[in-house]
Motif scaffolding. Structure first.
Motif, short mmCIF file in Angstrom:
data_model
loop_
_atom_site.label_atom_id
_atom_site.label_comp_id
_atom_site.label_asym_id
_atom_site.label_seq_id
_atom_site.Cartn_x
_atom_site.Cartn_y
_atom_site.Cartn_z
N ASP A 146 -8.02 6.40 -2.66
CA ASP A 146 -8.91 7.56 -2.57
C ASP A 146 -8.34 8.79 -3.25
O ASP A 146 -9.08 9.70 -3.62
CB ASP A 146 -9.20 7.87 -1.10
N GLY A 160 9.01 5.83 5.89
CA GLY A 160 8.49 7.01 5.21
C GLY A 160 9.51 7.77 4.40
O GLY A 160 10.73 7.68 4.61
N ARG A 171 9.89 11.84 3.03
CA ARG A 171 9.34 13.21 3.06
C ARG A 171 9.70 13.89 1.75
O ARG A 171 10.89 14.10 1.46
CB ARG A 171 9.88 13.99 4.25
N PHE A 199 4.31 -0.80 8.46
CA PHE A 199 4.72 0.39 7.74
C PHE A 199 6.23 0.55 7.65
O PHE A 199 6.97 0.16 8.55
CB PHE A 199 4.14 1.64 8.41
N TYR A 258 0.84 -1.19 0.00
CA TYR A 258 0.00 0.00 0.00
C TYR A 258 0.88 1.25 0.00
O TYR A 258 1.97 1.25 0.56
CB TYR A 258 -0.86 0.04 1.27
N GLY A 276 -2.63 16.96 10.32
CA GLY A 276 -4.02 17.09 10.72
C GLY A 276 -5.02 16.31 9.88
O GLY A 276 -6.22 16.41 10.11
N GLN A 277 -4.53 15.53 8.92
CA GLN A 277 -5.47 14.79 8.05
C GLN A 277 -5.30 13.29 8.15
O GLN A 277 -5.97 12.57 7.45
CB GLN A 277 -5.28 15.21 6.60
N GLY A 278 -4.43 12.81 8.97
CA GLY A 278 -4.24 11.37 9.02
C GLY A 278 -3.64 10.85 7.74
O GLY A 278 -3.00 11.59 6.98
N LEU A 279 -3.85 9.58 7.46
CA LEU A 279 -3.30 8.94 6.27
C LEU A 279 -4.40 8.72 5.24
O LEU A 279 -5.50 8.30 5.57
CB LEU A 279 -2.71 7.57 6.64
N PHE A 338 4.35 13.64 3.48
CA PHE A 338 5.09 12.48 4.00
C PHE A 338 4.42 11.24 3.41
O PHE A 338 3.22 11.06 3.55
CB PHE A 338 5.02 12.48 5.53
N GLN A 384 0.51 11.27 4.02
CA GLN A 384 0.18 11.86 5.31
C GLN A 384 0.42 13.37 5.25
O GLN A 384 1.52 13.83 4.93
CB GLN A 384 1.02 11.26 6.43
N LEU A 405 4.06 7.14 3.05
CA LEU A 405 4.27 5.91 3.80
C LEU A 405 3.86 4.70 2.98
O LEU A 405 2.79 4.67 2.39
CB LEU A 405 3.46 5.94 5.09
N LEU A 445 -5.18 6.88 1.39
CA LEU A 445 -4.71 5.81 0.53
C LEU A 445 -4.54 6.31 -0.90
O LEU A 445 -5.46 6.88 -1.49
CB LEU A 445 -5.69 4.64 0.56
N TYR A 483 0.38 5.32 1.21
CA TYR A 483 -0.44 6.33 1.87
C TYR A 483 0.29 7.67 1.80
O TYR A 483 1.52 7.74 1.80
CB TYR A 483 -0.66 5.98 3.33
#
Lengths: 115, 115
Positions: free
Chosen positions: A59, A109, A111, A106, A33, A40-43, A88, A37, A90, A45, A35
Protein backbone atom coordinates in the motif's frame (compact mmCIF):
# COMPACT_ATOMS: atom_id res chain seq x y z
CA UNK A 1 10.17 -13.41 17.44
CA UNK A 2 11.02 -16.96 16.43
CA UNK A 3 13.40 -17.57 13.57
CA UNK A 4 13.25 -14.14 12.00
CA UNK A 5 16.10 -11.71 12.57
CA UNK A 6 16.27 -8.06 11.64
CA UNK A 7 19.31 -5.85 11.73
CA UNK A 8 20.24 -3.38 12.84
CA UNK A 9 17.92 -2.77 15.78
CA UNK A 10 18.44 0.99 15.54
CA UNK A 11 19.47 2.90 12.43
CA UNK A 12 20.16 6.57 11.92
CA UNK A 13 20.14 8.13 8.49
CA UNK A 14 21.02 11.54 7.19
CA UNK A 15 18.66 13.12 4.72
CA UNK A 16 19.50 12.14 1.16
CA UNK A 17 21.03 8.79 2.08
CA UNK A 18 19.80 5.38 1.09
CA UNK A 19 19.82 2.73 3.82
CA UNK A 20 19.18 -1.01 3.72
CA UNK A 21 17.39 -2.96 6.43
CA UNK A 22 18.14 -6.65 6.73
CA UNK A 23 15.61 -9.43 7.27
CA UNK A 24 16.57 -13.10 7.48
CA UNK A 25 14.43 -16.13 8.34
CA UNK A 26 15.31 -19.76 9.00
CA UNK A 27 11.72 -21.03 9.07
CA UNK A 28 11.76 -22.24 5.46
CA UNK A 29 8.89 -19.88 4.71
CA UNK A 30 8.18 -18.95 1.11
CA UNK A 31 6.43 -15.63 1.73
CA UNK A 32 8.00 -12.57 3.29
CA UNK A 33 6.62 -9.10 4.04
CA UNK A 34 7.72 -5.62 5.06
CA UNK A 35 5.49 -3.38 7.17
CA UNK A 36 5.91 0.11 8.47
CA UNK A 37 4.56 1.05 11.89
CA UNK A 38 3.80 4.63 12.88
CA UNK A 39 2.21 5.67 16.20
CA UNK A 40 -1.56 5.40 16.12
CA UNK A 41 -1.67 4.01 12.58
CA UNK A 42 -1.08 0.33 13.02
CA UNK A 43 0.97 -1.51 10.41
CA UNK A 44 1.01 -0.65 6.73
CA UNK A 45 2.29 -2.98 4.02
CA UNK A 46 5.30 -1.81 2.00
CA UNK A 47 6.23 -4.87 -0.12
CA UNK A 48 5.73 -8.59 -0.08
CA UNK A 49 7.21 -11.59 -1.83
CA UNK A 50 5.66 -15.02 -2.25
CA UNK A 51 8.60 -16.65 -3.98
CA UNK A 52 12.24 -16.05 -4.80
CA UNK A 53 12.86 -13.46 -7.52
CA UNK A 54 9.30 -12.14 -7.33
CA UNK A 55 7.75 -9.39 -5.22
CA UNK A 56 4.75 -7.06 -5.25
CA UNK A 57 4.12 -3.54 -4.07
CA UNK A 58 2.02 -3.02 -1.01
CA UNK A 59 0.00 0.00 0.00
CA UNK A 60 2.91 2.40 0.60
CA UNK A 61 5.74 1.25 -1.71
CA UNK A 62 6.84 4.69 -2.93
CA UNK A 63 10.38 5.49 -1.85
CA UNK A 64 11.23 1.88 -0.99
CA UNK A 65 12.78 -1.00 -2.91
CA UNK A 66 13.32 -4.70 -2.18
CA UNK A 67 15.01 -7.77 -3.59
CA UNK A 68 14.44 -11.48 -3.07
CA UNK A 69 17.48 -13.35 -4.35
CA UNK A 70 17.37 -16.03 -1.65
CA UNK A 71 14.48 -17.70 0.11
CA UNK A 72 15.89 -16.75 3.51
CA UNK A 73 16.48 -13.06 2.86
CA UNK A 74 14.29 -10.06 1.99
CA UNK A 75 16.22 -6.78 2.41
CA UNK A 76 14.44 -3.44 2.28
CA UNK A 77 16.11 -0.29 0.97
CA UNK A 78 14.76 3.05 2.10
CA UNK A 79 15.71 5.51 -0.60
CA UNK A 80 16.13 9.27 -0.46
CA UNK A 81 12.79 9.50 -2.31
CA UNK A 82 10.96 8.43 0.85
CA UNK A 83 9.94 11.77 2.32
CA UNK A 84 9.20 10.69 5.88
CA UNK A 85 11.13 7.51 6.62
CA UNK A 86 11.34 7.78 10.40
CA UNK A 87 9.36 4.78 11.63
CA UNK A 88 9.54 1.27 13.07
CA UNK A 89 10.00 -1.33 10.32
CA UNK A 90 8.78 -4.89 10.76
CA UNK A 91 9.56 -7.91 8.64
CA UNK A 92 7.34 -10.98 8.64
CA UNK A 93 7.22 -14.36 6.97
CA UNK A 94 4.70 -17.15 6.41
CA UNK A 95 4.25 -20.34 4.49
CA UNK A 96 2.85 -19.71 1.04
CA UNK A 97 -0.31 -21.35 -0.15
CA UNK A 98 -2.50 -22.82 2.59
CA UNK A 99 -5.39 -20.93 0.99
CA UNK A 100 -4.62 -17.77 2.90
CA UNK A 101 -4.90 -19.36 6.33
CA UNK A 102 -1.18 -19.02 7.03
CA UNK A 103 -0.01 -17.09 10.07
CA UNK A 104 2.57 -14.35 9.65
CA UNK A 105 5.44 -14.38 12.12
CA UNK A 106 7.29 -11.18 12.85
CA UNK A 107 10.87 -10.19 13.47
CA UNK A 108 11.90 -7.85 16.31
CA UNK A 109 11.91 -4.75 14.11
CA UNK A 110 14.29 -1.95 13.11
CA UNK A 111 13.76 1.61 14.31
CA UNK A 112 14.89 4.07 11.65
CA UNK A 113 15.46 7.70 12.52
CA UNK A 114 16.30 10.40 10.03
CA UNK A 115 18.58 13.05 11.45
CA UNK B 1 -11.22 -3.44 0.03
CA UNK B 2 -10.62 -4.85 3.48
CA UNK B 3 -10.36 -2.85 6.69
CA UNK B 4 -10.23 -3.26 10.45
CA UNK B 5 -11.46 -0.92 13.16
CA UNK B 6 -10.32 -0.99 16.76
CA UNK B 7 -12.55 1.67 18.32
CA UNK B 8 -10.67 2.04 21.60
CA UNK B 9 -7.19 3.54 21.70
CA UNK B 10 -6.78 2.33 25.28
CA UNK B 11 -8.50 -0.10 27.61
CA UNK B 12 -7.92 0.00 31.37
CA UNK B 13 -8.77 -2.95 33.59
CA UNK B 14 -7.89 -4.05 37.09
CA UNK B 15 -5.87 -7.19 37.61
CA UNK B 16 -8.11 -10.20 38.04
CA UNK B 17 -11.03 -8.65 36.17
CA UNK B 18 -12.14 -9.84 32.73
CA UNK B 19 -10.91 -7.88 29.74
CA UNK B 20 -12.29 -7.25 26.26
CA UNK B 21 -10.51 -5.60 23.35
CA UNK B 22 -12.86 -4.79 20.50
CA UNK B 23 -12.37 -5.35 16.78
CA UNK B 24 -14.71 -4.98 13.82
CA UNK B 25 -13.82 -5.75 10.23
CA UNK B 26 -14.98 -5.15 6.68
CA UNK B 27 -14.30 -7.48 3.76
CA UNK B 28 -16.07 -8.13 0.50
CA UNK B 29 -15.88 -11.89 0.96
CA UNK B 30 -15.28 -14.10 3.98
CA UNK B 31 -12.64 -13.21 6.55
CA UNK B 32 -9.65 -14.81 8.11
CA UNK B 33 -9.07 -12.95 11.38
CA UNK B 34 -5.98 -12.65 13.57
CA UNK B 35 -4.92 -11.14 16.89
CA UNK B 36 -1.36 -10.10 17.68
CA UNK B 37 0.27 -8.55 20.76
CA UNK B 38 3.23 -6.17 20.80
CA UNK B 39 5.44 -5.32 23.77
CA UNK B 40 7.49 -2.09 23.70
CA UNK B 41 10.11 -1.96 20.95
CA UNK B 42 9.43 -5.56 19.96
CA UNK B 43 7.89 -7.33 17.01
CA UNK B 44 4.35 -8.67 16.98
CA UNK B 45 3.55 -11.99 18.62
CA UNK B 46 0.73 -14.15 17.28
CA UNK B 47 -2.10 -14.86 19.74
CA UNK B 48 -4.85 -16.60 17.79
CA UNK B 49 -6.73 -16.77 14.51
CA UNK B 50 -10.17 -17.60 13.16
CA UNK B 51 -10.27 -19.57 9.95
CA UNK B 52 -13.54 -21.50 9.99
CA UNK B 53 -15.65 -23.63 12.27
CA UNK B 54 -16.24 -22.87 15.94
CA UNK B 55 -16.85 -19.17 16.49
CA UNK B 56 -14.95 -19.22 19.79
CA UNK B 57 -11.21 -19.44 19.22
CA UNK B 58 -8.75 -20.14 22.02
CA UNK B 59 -5.18 -18.92 21.81
CA UNK B 60 -2.00 -18.28 23.71
CA UNK B 61 -1.69 -17.00 27.31
CA UNK B 62 -5.36 -17.68 28.12
CA UNK B 63 -6.76 -15.35 25.46
CA UNK B 64 -9.80 -16.17 23.36
CA UNK B 65 -11.80 -14.40 20.70
CA UNK B 66 -15.33 -14.75 19.42
CA UNK B 67 -16.18 -14.43 15.74
CA UNK B 68 -19.57 -12.85 15.12
CA UNK B 69 -20.43 -12.75 11.44
CA UNK B 70 -23.65 -10.76 11.78
CA UNK B 71 -21.88 -8.02 13.73
CA UNK B 72 -18.64 -8.37 11.73
CA UNK B 73 -16.73 -8.48 15.00
CA UNK B 74 -13.86 -10.45 16.45
CA UNK B 75 -13.41 -9.25 20.05
CA UNK B 76 -10.47 -10.46 22.11
CA UNK B 77 -11.22 -11.61 25.65
CA UNK B 78 -9.57 -12.99 28.75
CA UNK B 79 -11.42 -14.07 31.91
CA UNK B 80 -8.83 -12.73 34.37
CA UNK B 81 -6.33 -10.03 33.41
CA UNK B 82 -2.71 -10.01 34.52
CA UNK B 83 -0.42 -6.99 34.87
CA UNK B 84 1.87 -8.72 32.37
CA UNK B 85 -0.92 -8.54 29.76
CA UNK B 86 -0.30 -4.81 29.48
CA UNK B 87 0.73 -4.26 25.86
CA UNK B 88 -0.46 -3.09 22.45
CA UNK B 89 -2.94 -5.38 20.72
CA UNK B 90 -3.62 -5.55 16.99
CA UNK B 91 -6.48 -7.14 15.12
CA UNK B 92 -5.90 -8.07 11.46
CA UNK B 93 -7.97 -9.44 8.59
CA UNK B 94 -7.41 -11.17 5.29
CA UNK B 95 -10.23 -11.60 2.78
CA UNK B 96 -10.16 -15.25 1.78
CA UNK B 97 -11.96 -14.55 -1.49
CA UNK B 98 -9.75 -11.85 -3.01
CA UNK B 99 -6.41 -13.61 -2.98
CA UNK B 100 -4.72 -10.65 -1.28
CA UNK B 101 -1.80 -12.17 0.55
CA UNK B 102 -0.99 -9.58 3.15
CA UNK B 103 -2.91 -8.73 6.28
CA UNK B 104 -4.72 -5.47 6.94
CA UNK B 105 -4.21 -4.29 10.51
CA UNK B 106 -6.22 -2.12 12.84
CA UNK B 107 -4.62 0.87 14.52
CA UNK B 108 -4.07 -1.01 17.76
CA UNK B 109 -5.46 -0.87 21.31
CA UNK B 110 -3.25 -0.29 24.30
CA UNK B 111 -4.23 -2.47 27.25
CA UNK B 112 -3.28 -1.25 30.71
CA UNK B 113 -3.83 -3.67 33.59
CA UNK B 114 -3.58 -2.04 36.99
CA UNK B 115 -2.36 -4.03 40.01
Amino acid sequence: DGGITQSPKYLFRKEGQNVTLSCEQNLNHDAMYWYRQDPGQGLRLIYYSQIVNDFQKGDIAEGYSVSREKKESFPLTVTSAQKNPTAFYLCASSIAGAGGTDTQYFGPGTRLTVL
Amino acid sequence: AQSVAQPEDQVNVAEGNPLTVKCTYSVSGNPYLFWYVQYPNRGLQFLLKYITGDNLVKGSYGFEAEFNKSQTSFHLKKPSALVSDSALYFCAVRDRDTGRRALTFGSGTRLQVQP
